[in-house]
Design an enzyme around this catalytic site. Structure first.
Site, PDB file in Angstrom:
ATOM      1  N   LYS B  74       0.854  -1.183   0.000  1.00 60.91           N
ATOM      2  CA  LYS B  74       0.000   0.000   0.000  1.00 60.91           C
ATOM      3  C   LYS B  74       0.893   1.237   0.000  1.00 60.91           C
ATOM      4  CE  LYS B  74      -3.983   2.030   2.481  1.00 60.91           C
ATOM      5  NZ  LYS B  74      -4.915   1.920   3.619  1.00 60.91           N
ATOM      6  N   SER B 149      -9.994   1.899   2.658  1.00 63.50           N
ATOM      7  CA  SER B 149      -9.094   2.665   1.831  1.00 63.50           C
ATOM      8  C   SER B 149      -8.037   1.856   1.085  1.00 63.50           C
ATOM      9  CB  SER B 149      -8.385   3.697   2.718  1.00 63.50           C
ATOM     10  OG  SER B 149      -7.508   3.040   3.631  1.00 63.50           O
ATOM     11  N   SER B 173     -10.430  -0.491   6.752  1.00 63.20           N
ATOM     12  CA  SER B 173      -9.751  -0.300   5.460  1.00 63.20           C
ATOM     13  C   SER B 173      -9.040  -1.523   4.898  1.00 63.20           C
ATOM     14  CB  SER B 173      -8.754   0.860   5.559  1.00 63.20           C
ATOM     15  OG  SER B 173      -9.435   2.093   5.512  1.00 63.20           O
TER      16      SER B 173
END
Lengths: 475, 481
Positions: B74, B149, B173
Site C-alpha cells: 500500500k 481505503s 480499510s
C-alpha cells in the site's frame, strides 16, 4: 494611588541530554544547519516519537530538588499551531498532567527571605529556528534545535517586585545548573524566561490583566523589561486606559516592550493527548534511582557549612551560589586552610579577580591547593595579609606557588624585633603629635603609625608586632 | 490463481525463479492495471533488482520461506527510493528517504516489491474513489468500487496482480475491501504491526495488516510484518508469534458469538443469507454458536468520526509545503503559502476530516465532542470484553451490502460513513479481525464474513478462517478479466 506589582514566571530550561527528547539526533549546539535531524525532527511522513528517558530523569531530579510531587502518570499532549520552524505543525508538550507538580524555591532580597511556590514543571520539545540572514526576501529553517528537550518551569504569581522576580530567576538558574540538568548557557538559549506582569491597586484581591514578556535571556534584560512594563501599565491605567491581555517582546536596544500579539490573535492550540505516546509512568523505583544520583542541594550544604566549618550564614550562602565554588571552598579547607580565612579569600580577592576577567571559578588559574598554601603562609605569619594579596596577584599571573614567590621576592615577614624596633623608633620620632594624642586617651592614634612602620620595612613587618612595639615604646 | 504457499514451494523446488515470477506478475500488471488502476507506481527495474537479489540469496543458501515471493505495498508505507504518495497530490513528488518497519521486515524476509498500491487519499475513504490517482475498479465488476481505503491492495490480489499485499486498517480499510473484492484480509490487534514509517491517519486506530487469497497466506505475511518495534511507542512488547501454528486445529468446541446488533435492521438480505450459510458451515465443522450482544454498535460511527478526524487534523499538519511535498507555485506571504498549498494539495474528503477534527478539538467543543467520543470508545471496548466472556470469536458481516457502484455514494459522505458500522468498533477497541469470502450477493459481487478475535487472538481467528477455507472454495474463486 499605590500600586502592587504581580509577577509570575515561565522558564524554559534546555535539558542537558545527549540526544533529543523524541529522537536519537544529537543536541549539541552550533552544528551546520539541519545536520542534527532524525526523521522525527524534520517530521517526515510516518515518523514516530520515542521518549528519551534521560530527559525524564532530569525532570525527576528537578522535582526532587524543589520538594515537588512527581506524578506517577503524566501525559504528553499536542499543542497545535502552524509555523515553519515547527515541523510537525504541533509541539509535543504536557498539558493537563505534567510530570512535576508543586514545590517551592526560597529567594533572598536584601536579606529578606521569601518562599516562591511553583505550579508545575513539564517536559516538552523545543522548536527549530528561522534564519533570516543570507536569504534575500526569504527565510531559512534550521531544525537542529527542533526536538531539544525542555523543562518548562511555571511559578505561581507570587513575586511582587522586579527584585523578587530576578532573585527567583537567579535562584532557579543556580538550582538547575547546580543539579546539572541545564548547562545554563543563556546566550545559546538554554535558560529563557517568560515573565507575566500585572499591576493592581494595593489591597485589591483580584489580579490585574497581565501581559507576558516573552523570551528574556538575561537577568539584566529581565530587570529592565519589568521596570519598563510596570511603569507602562501604571501609566496606562492612570490615564484611564484598560490593559489588554497580550504577548509582548522586550527590545534591549530601546529598553522598551512592544506588542507581539493581542488576545484576539491568540492561538487556539487544540491540545489533546498525543496518541503516538503512551502516558509516562514513573514508578517509585525510578524516583529512588534518580534520588540516589542527586547531589547535595544548596540549602543542605549551607547548613552543613555553618555547622561543620563555623562560617556565618552569609558566607555559606555566597559560597554555595555555585557547585564549583562550594567544591573549591571545601578543597581549600581540606588542604589545611582556616575555613573563615578561606571563605574571605574566595569571596574577596578570588571572586573579584574572576569577575574582572569574566571567568568562573572552574577557570581559576590558582588552584584550591595553591590558595590553601597562601592562606597557610598568612596563618603561620610568614607573610602578612597585605603581602598575601600581592602574592595572590603574582600567583594568578605566573602560576607559581606562594612559597616560590615569597622566596624569590624576599617577602618573608620581618619577625626580628630588633630590626623593627629601629624603624619604630624612627617613626615615633617623626610623629610627636600622634604620641601626644595617644597619651591623651586616643587609642587609635597609633594605628595610623603602623602603616608607616610597614612602609619603612618594605611591607615585611608583622603589623601586629609593629603595633605592640609602638604601644610599648610610647607608654 | 496461485497461493503464496504454492509459490513458496515452487521457488524452493527451483521450478521457478524469483525473477521469472516477478516478470510474470509485472506482465499481468502491465496488461490489467490500466483497467483496474490498482497501482500508483510500478518500477520494473527496481522489482527485478530485488528479484535478482532473492535468487542470489537462494543460490547462496540463505533464502527463507518467502524469499522471492512478490508483494504489493500500500502506498502508505515509506519505502526508501520509492515514491510514497499516500494517494495524495500533496505527496506526489515525495520519494521516501527511509523504510517503514513493515518494509524493513518485508525486505529481510526476501519479499520482492511489485509496486505501490493505490488507496484513498491518506487512507480516508471506504470506496477508493478519493485517490488523487483516480478510483480503483473492483475486479469482479468494473462498475463497482473495490472498497477502501486499501482498495488498490485488495483489487491487486483479487485480480491476480499480486499474490499478497500489505494494507492498513483504521476503521475497516483492510476488511471492507477484502470483503468487496472476495479475498482474505487481516487487521491484527492494535500494536502488533509497527506503525513506524506508516503514514499516520488516526494514530490510535491505524494498524497495518495483510491481504491474500487464503487465511494461511495472510498468516505467512503477518509472520513477516508483526513484531515489537522500539521505534513505535505504541508497539506491543509481545514475543514473536507463529500465526500459522493453530491453522489445523479442529473447530470442535470453538464457540462463535453472533452479535444480534450485527444482524438487525440495515443488513442487506443477500449479505445476511451468505453469512448465515457460512455460520451453518462452521457449525458443521464443530463450532457452537452463541448469541452475544454489542449494545453500543451504533455509537461506533459518531465516536469514530470524531476521534479519527481529530487525530487526522493534527497528523496532517506537517503537510505544510515547507520541507517536502507540494507547495503552491504563487503565494503572498506565509499564511497564503499555507492556505494555497493545503487547498491545492488535499482532496475534498481529507479537507472535510481536517475541518471536522479541528472543530471537535477547538476550545469550547473539546469536552462535548472529543472527550465524549473517548468515553464511548471505552464503552464499546467494554462491550467486546463482555461478549468475549461467552465466545472465542465473534462473527458477523463486514459491510451491510456488497460493493456499491462507482460514484453511487461519492456525493453523500454520511451514507458512506454509515456503511462502516460493523468494522469501526474493532478499531475503537483495538481488537484483531479478518474478512474471508463466503459467497456472492444478488448482484454477483462478493460477500465477506468478519471474524473478530479477542486481544492477540490472531491465531484463533486464522484457525477458524482456515478450517472454513479447507471445507469451502469461495476463496478460490477468481474474477474473469
Amino acid at each position: 494611588m499605590k500600586w502592587e506589582v504581580v509577577i509570575g514566571l515561565e522558564v524554559h530550561t534546555q535539558l542537558t541530554t545527549q540526544s533529543k527528547i523524541f529522537s536519537s539526533a544529537s543536541t549539541a549546539f552550533g552544528a551546520a544547519p539541519n545536520t542534527q535531524t532524525a526523521v522525527v525532527d524534520i517530521a517526515l511522513p510516518g515518523a514516530l516519537p520515542v521518549m528519551n528517558k534521560a530527559a525524564v530523569d532530569k525532570a525527576i531530579q528537578f522535582g526532587l530538588a524543589i520538594g515537588a510531587k512527581i506524578n506517577q502518570k503524566s501525559v504528553f499532549a499536542r499543542k497545535n499551531y502552524f509555523y515553519p520552524d515547527l515541523p510537525k505543525g504541533y509541539q509535543i508538550s504536557q498539558f493537563e498532567l505534567p510530570v512535576v507538580e508543586g514545590g517551592a524555591i526560597t529567594i533572598n532580597v536584601d536579606g529578606v527571605e521569601k518562599v516562591i511556590n511553583l505550579t508545575r514543571a513539564h517536559l516538552e520539545e523545543d522548536a527549530g529556528k528561522s534564519v533570516h540572514e543570507d536569504f534575500h526576501g526569504m527565510s531559512g529553517i534550521d531544525l537542529n534545535r527542533a526536538g531539544t528537550p525542555l523543562l518548562e518551569i511555571v511559578s505561581e504569581p507570587e513575586m511582587r517586585s522586579w527584585q523578587e522576580a530576578v532573585a527567583y530567576a537567579k535562584a532557579l538558574y543556580s538550582l538547575v545548573t547546580w543539579i546539572g540538568i541545564c548547562d545554563g548557557n543563556m546566550q545559546e538559549g538554554s535558560f529563557r524566561c517568560d515573565v507575566n506582569v500585572s499591576v493592581r491597586p494595593e489591597g485589591q484581591k483580584e489580579f490585574g490583566t497581565r501581559r507576558e514578556i516573552k523570551n528574556l535571556n538575561s537577568f539584566k534584560f529581565m530587570e529592565q523589561a519589568i521596570k519598563y512594563e510596570v511603569n507602562w501599565q501604571i501609566n496606562e491605567i492612570e490615564e484611564g486606559r484598560k490593559i489588554q491581555q497580550a504577548t509582548i517582546l522586550f527590545d534591549p536596544d530601546t529598553g522598551e516592550t512592544r506588542m507581539m500579539r493581542s488576545k484576539e490573535d491568540a492561538h487556539d492550540y487544540r491540545y489533546f493527548p498525543d496518541p503516538d505516546l503512551p502516558p509516562l509512568v514513573i514508578a517509585d523505583e525510578w524516583i529512588e534511582r534518580v534520588k540516589a544520583t542527586l547531589p547535595e542541594l544548596p540549602v543542605a550544604m549551607q547548613a552543613r557549612f555553618q555547622s561543620q566549618y563555623g562560617i556565618p550564614a552569609y558566607d555559606a550562602t555566597t559560597l554555595t551560589s555555585s557547585k564549583e565554588m562550594a567544591a573549591f571552598f571545601e578543597a581549600v579547607v581540606a588542604a589545611g586552610a582556616d575555613a573563615k580565612l578561606a571563605s574571605n579569600w574566595i569571596m574577596g580577592d578570588v571572586s573579584a579577580t574572576l569577575n574582572r576577567e569574566e571567568k568562573t571559578i572552574a577557570d581559576s588559574p590558582v588552584s584550591a591547593d595553591a590558595l590553601a598554601l597562601l592562606i597557610k603562609r598568612v596563618m603561620d605569619n610568614t607573610i602578612n595579609n597585605k603581602t598575601a594579596k600581592d602574592v595572590l596577584k603574582k600567583m594568578w599571573e605566573s602560576g607559581d606557588s606562594a612559597d616560590t614567590i615569597i622566596e624569590r621576592d624576599g617577602l618573608k615577614q620581618e619577625t626580628d624585633t630588633g630590626a623593627i624596633e629601629a624603624i619604630v623608633d624612627a617613626v615615633l620620632a617623626a610623629n610627636p603629635k600622634a604620641i601626644e594624642e595617644y597619651r591623651s586617651g586616643k587609642e587609635k592614634a597609633l594605628n595610623a603609625l603602623v602603616g608607616q612602620v610597614m612602609k619603612g620595612s618594605g611591607g615585611k613587618a608583622n603589623p601586629g608586632m609593629a603595633l605592640e612595639l609602638l604601644k610599648k615604646k610610647v607608654s | 490463481m496461485k497461493t503464496v504457499k504454492q509459490l513458496s514451494a515452487a521457488l524452493a523446488a527451483g521450478q521457478v525463479s524469483a525473477v521469472e515470477l516477478a516478470q510474470d506478475y509485472l506482465a499481468r500488471i502491465a496488461a490489467l492495471n490500466p483497467k483496474l488502476n490498482a497501482f500508483i507506481t510500478v518500477d520494473a527495474e527496481k522489482t527485478l533488482a530485488e528479484a535478482r537479489a532473492a535468487d542470489a540469496a537462494r543460490a547462496a543458501g540463505t533464502a527463507g520461506l518467502l524469499t522471492g515471493v512478490p508483494v504489493a505495498h500500500k502506498d502508505i508505507f515509506c519505502a526508501e527510493g520509492w515514491k510514497t504518495s499516500c494517494g495524495s497530490k500533496m505527496l506526489d513528488n515525495f520519494v521516501a528517504p527511509y523504510d517503514a518497519t513493515v518494509i524493513t521486515n518485508a525486505k529481510a524476509a526476501g519479499l520482492v516489491t511489485l509496486g505501490r498500491a493505490n488507496m484513498d487519499e491518506f487512507a480516508m475513504g471506504s470506496s477508493n474513489e478519493n485517490s488523487f490517482y483516480g478510483a480503483v475498479k473492483n475486479p469482479w465488476d468494473l462498475n463497482a468500487v473495490p472498497g477502501g481505503s486499501s482498495g488498490g491492495s485488495a483489487a491487486a490480489v483479487a485480480a491476480g496482480l499480486a499474490p499478497f499485499a500489505t494494507g492498513t486498517d483504521t476503521g475497516g480499510s483492510i476488511r471492507q475491501p477484502a470483503s468487496f473484492c472476495g479475498i482474505t484480509g487481516i487487521k491484527p490487534t492494535y500494536g502488533v504491526v509497527s506503525r513506524y514509517g506508516m503514514i499516520a491517519y488516526a494514530s490510535s486506530l491505524d494498524q497495518g495488516g495483510a491481504f491474500a487469497h487464503t487465511a494461511e497466506d495472510c498468516a505467512l505475511l503477518l509472520n513477516v510484518m508483526a513484531g515489537f518495534d522500539d521505534k513505535d511507542s505504541t508497539s506491543l512488547e509481545h514475543a514473536k508469534e507463529d500465526y500459522t501454528r493453530d491453522l489445523n486445529q479442529p473447530l470442535a468446541g470453538v464457540k462463535v458469538g453472533l452479535p444480534r446488533e450485527y444482524f438487525a435492521e440495515g443488513l442487506a438480505g443477500d449479505v445476511a443469507a451468505a453469512i448465515e450459510a457460512a455460520v451453518t458451515e462452521l457449525k458443521k465443522l464443530g463450532a457452537t454458536v452463541v448469541d452475544v450482544s454489542l449494545p453500543n454498535t451504533k455509537l461506533a460511527i459518531p465516536s469514530y468520526y470524531v476521534i479519527a478526524p481529530a487525530e487526522a487534523s493534527s497528523n496532517l499538519s506537517r503537510f505544510d509545503g515547507v520541507r517536502y511535498g507540494h507547495r503552491a507555485a504563487d503565494y503572498d506571504g506565509l499564511a497564503d503559502m499555507y492556505e494555497k498549498t493545503r487547498a491545492e494539495g488535499f482532496g475534498w474528503e481529507v479537507k472535510r476530516r481536517i475541518l471536522t477534527g479541528t472543530y471537535v478539538l477547538s476550545h469550547g467543543y473539546y469536552d462535548a465532542y472529543y472527550l465524549q467520543a473517548q468515553k464511548i470508545r471505552r464503552i464499546i471496548a467494554n462491550d467486546f470484553v463482555a461478549a468475549f466472556k461467552d465466545c472465542d470469536v465473534i462473527l458477523g458481516p463486514v459491510a451491510p451490502t456488497t460493493a456499491w457502484n462507482l460514484g453511487e455514494k461519492s456525493d453523500d459522505p454520511v451514507a458512506m460513513y454509515l456503511a462502516d458500522i460493523y468494522t469501526l468498533g474493532v478499531n475503537l477497541a483495538g481488537l484483531p479481525a479478518l474478512s474471508i469470502p463466503v459467497g456472492f450477493g444478488s448482484n454477483g459481487r462478493p460477500v465477506g464474513l468478519q471474524i473478530i478475535g479477542n486481544y492477540l487472538g490472531e491465531a484463533k481467528m486464522l484457525n477458524v478462517a482456515h478450517q472454513f477455507q479447507q471445507a469451502t472454495d469461495w476463496h478460490a474463486k477468481a474474477p474473469i478479466l
